[in-house]
Design a protein around this motif. Structure first.
Motif, short mmCIF file in Angstrom:
data_model
loop_
_atom_site.label_atom_id
_atom_site.label_comp_id
_atom_site.label_asym_id
_atom_site.label_seq_id
_atom_site.Cartn_x
_atom_site.Cartn_y
_atom_site.Cartn_z
N GLU A 96 34.18 34.72 36.73
CA GLU A 96 34.25 33.66 38.02
C GLU A 96 33.82 33.93 38.99
OE1 GLU A 96 35.35 30.48 37.07
OE2 GLU A 96 36.32 30.96 35.13
N SER A 97 34.04 35.21 39.57
CA SER A 97 33.37 35.63 41.09
C SER A 97 32.55 36.94 40.91
CB SER A 97 34.72 35.78 41.75
OG SER A 97 35.71 34.67 41.63
N TYR A 98 32.07 37.10 42.10
CA TYR A 98 31.46 38.57 42.56
C TYR A 98 31.80 38.85 43.74
CZ TYR A 98 28.14 35.84 45.46
OH TYR A 98 27.31 35.12 46.53
N ILE A 99 31.61 40.32 44.10
CA ILE A 99 32.09 41.01 45.09
C ILE A 99 30.72 41.72 45.54
CG2 ILE A 99 33.04 43.26 43.85
CD1 ILE A 99 34.92 43.43 46.11
N VAL A 110 36.58 33.37 48.08
CA VAL A 110 38.10 33.49 47.22
C VAL A 110 39.15 33.74 47.94
CG1 VAL A 110 39.11 34.15 45.04
CG2 VAL A 110 36.69 33.71 44.94
N CYS A 111 39.01 34.86 48.82
CA CYS A 111 40.13 35.43 49.48
C CYS A 111 39.61 35.98 51.18
CB CYS A 111 40.80 36.43 48.72
SG CYS A 111 39.50 38.06 48.46
N ARG A 112 40.60 36.34 51.71
CA ARG A 112 40.25 36.79 52.82
C ARG A 112 39.52 37.91 52.92
NH1 ARG A 112 43.66 40.84 54.62
NH2 ARG A 112 45.31 41.20 53.38
N ARG A 113 38.60 38.36 53.96
CA ARG A 113 37.72 39.40 53.76
C ARG A 113 38.59 40.88 53.98
NH1 ARG A 113 31.82 37.89 56.29
NH2 ARG A 113 31.65 35.86 55.22
N PHE A 114 38.17 41.70 53.24
CA PHE A 114 38.81 43.07 53.65
C PHE A 114 37.91 44.09 53.62
CE2 PHE A 114 38.62 42.44 49.05
CZ PHE A 114 38.24 43.59 48.44
N THR A 115 38.40 45.49 54.04
CA THR A 115 37.60 46.49 54.58
C THR A 115 37.75 47.64 53.63
OG1 THR A 115 37.53 45.99 57.07
CG2 THR A 115 37.12 48.05 56.47
N TRP A 174 42.25 46.87 44.93
CA TRP A 174 42.53 45.64 45.62
C TRP A 174 42.64 44.33 44.69
CZ3 TRP A 174 41.96 46.33 51.25
CH2 TRP A 174 41.34 47.23 51.55
N ASP A 175 43.66 43.43 45.37
CA ASP A 175 43.76 42.16 44.59
C ASP A 175 42.76 41.02 45.11
OD1 ASP A 175 44.77 39.65 44.08
OD2 ASP A 175 46.68 40.38 43.92
N VAL A 176 41.74 40.70 44.33
CA VAL A 176 40.84 39.96 44.73
C VAL A 176 41.22 38.64 44.91
CG1 VAL A 176 38.97 41.60 43.74
CG2 VAL A 176 39.93 39.56 42.41
N GLU A 177 42.44 38.00 44.49
CA GLU A 177 42.77 36.76 44.77
C GLU A 177 43.40 36.58 46.11
OE1 GLU A 177 42.47 34.05 43.13
OE2 GLU A 177 41.28 35.07 41.57
N ARG A 178 43.84 37.64 46.70
CA ARG A 178 44.71 37.82 48.04
C ARG A 178 43.85 38.72 49.00
NH1 ARG A 178 48.52 38.24 44.23
NH2 ARG A 178 50.19 36.41 44.20
N GLY A 179 42.92 39.21 48.89
CA GLY A 179 42.13 40.32 49.51
C GLY A 179 43.25 41.41 50.14
N GLU A 180 44.06 41.70 49.17
CA GLU A 180 45.18 42.72 49.50
C GLU A 180 44.85 44.01 48.87
OE1 GLU A 180 50.14 43.25 48.36
OE2 GLU A 180 48.85 41.47 47.57
N TYR A 181 45.02 45.11 49.77
CA TYR A 181 45.12 46.53 49.40
C TYR A 181 46.28 46.80 48.50
CZ TYR A 181 45.48 51.48 49.30
OH TYR A 181 45.82 52.88 49.10
#
Length: 400
Positions: free
Chosen positions: A298-301, A320-325, A354-361
């Motif tokens: 569905e998505s790409y990073i 999809v989610c907030r950006r992360f570093t 990382w969780d790609v739905e939440r942008g969470e490490y």
């Protein structure tokens, strides 16, 4: 305030309790009907996990297995192993450079700079077969370096930098054959290759206006040539034939008959059936790390040179989610991959999830590696090749 009424024996009954009891009975009866519907579980499994083939006794069992496996990714529950092959069969040091990895439910396939493709059985963790392209000439020092691999069981399809595409049977039952003969002078270098059962996509650099080549995976017929994505990278494309340390561009096929491709400055999504029609495009002023780009159904990073990661829907381009570093991205090479729920980024031998739905490490894998030249993930496995030790690391998150 409770509402009461007389029952048939003249007593008083709480109406709220009666309504709740009836509701529980109705919901319970509906739940058991739904829970027993294999057709519904099949639909849920297909829509959520993208699975169309049954590998367990029922579709409910199939759904539960994939749900638990996805949860294992989140809570760091896995089994780590290492895979090996006989280094004595490698004639030159370049033969120990792994350029790409591909996973299926049953197999891991590794493509090397000398053109060798090695097949590993994920059930036994053994090296079970080796494929080598037909010998030939070609421009540059490494025209036979493997650009990409497609597992389309029972077939194994791989391409080399000189543009040749080879097809083998996974069980080794038929001879390796060349499905397409490349033409480096007319097309440039085939810098990346990806696909699925239905389509093969080659990404070229070196000749303007010929970035994308699309083949029908069933007929093996070339159906489209065009695109300018890699035109600014033409010189670097030619250099890949002599300098295997460069990564010019990357292409990945998604689950909607589309593909995502990127260079160091741009990322685009194209439709495969509609012959390269552009679905979405973005330019990144600060530049992209090509080796960190990947896609799921569905998505790409993509990750820019500052380490800022963006996850987008393929068909719409929306985030999809907030950006992360990505930690350490500005100091070293990032090797990245993703599956339906998670992105993995390896920098300096440390792999973060990382969780790609939440942008969470979430966490870092406990195992540390040397220099990683290729990494891949599907819904159960993660594999990475460590060039320092000529070793393949495998993490199995499968539900037990």
């Amino acid at each position: 305030m409770a509402i009461k009424q007389k029952d048939m024996q003249g007593g008083w009954v709480d109406v709220n309790l009666m309504m709740m009891t009836d509701y529980i009975f109705i919901v319970g009866r509906t739940w058991w009907a739904v829970n027993g519907s294999d057709l519904l579980w099949a639909r849920l499994t297909r829509q959520i996990w993208g699975r169309t083939h049954l590998t367990y006794a029922t579709w409910r069992d199939e759904y539960v297995y994939h749900h638990r496996t996805s949860l294992n990714f989140r809570v760091q529950r896995y089994v780590h192993s290492t895979l090996h092959f006989d280094p004595s069969e490698v004639a030159e040091p370049v033969g120990l450079i792994c350029r790409c990895l591909t996973l299926s439910d049953r197999f891991l396939v590794c493509g090397f700079a000398d053109g060798t493709v090695r097949l590993f059985d994920l059930l036994t963790l053994l090296h079970v077969n080796t494929f080598r392209p037909h010998p030939g000439g070609g421009l540059g020092l490494h025209p036979r370096a493997v650009s990409g691999i497609v597992i389309s069981e029972p077939r194994l399809v791989f391409a080399t930098l000189d543009g040749d595409i080879h097809v083998a049977m996974i069980d080794g039952g038929a001879q390796l054959r060349r499905a397409h003969m490349g033409d480096v002078v007319s097309d440039g270098a085939l810098v990346d290759f990806a696909g699925c059962d239905r389509w093969w996509v080659g990404l070229y650099a070196g000749v303007p206006g010929r970035a994308f080549h699309i083949w029908d995976g069933d007929s093996e017929e070339l159906v489209f040539v065009g695109g300018t994505l890699t035109d600014p990278e033409s010189v670097r494309g030619w250099h890949m034939l002599t300098e295997l340390t460069q990564f010019v561009a990357r292409v990945r096929v998604t689950g909607h008959e589309s593909a995502v491709a990127c260079t160091s400055t741009r990322a685009i999504a194209i439709h495969l059936r509609d012959q390269g029609v552009i679905l979405d495009r973005h330019r990144y002023r600060r530049g992209l790390i090509v080796t960190a780009t990947d896609a799921n159904a569905e998505s790409y990073i993509v990750v820019d040179t500052r380490g800022l990661a963006v996850v987008r829907r393929v068909e719409t381009g929306e985030e999809v989610c907030r950006r992360f570093t990505v930690r350490g991205a500005s100091q070293g090479r990032v090797m990245g991959c993703m599956n339906l729920g998670y992105a993995l980024m390896c920098v300096g031998g440390v792999t973060d999830i990382w969780d790609v739905e939440r942008g969470e490490y979430l966490y870092s894998l406990a195992e540390r590696m040397g220099e990683v030249t290729a990494i891949v993930a599907n819904e159960r496995y993660v594999a990475a090749y460590c060039s320092d030790a000529a070793m393949i690391h495998l993490w199995d998150f499968g539900a037990q």
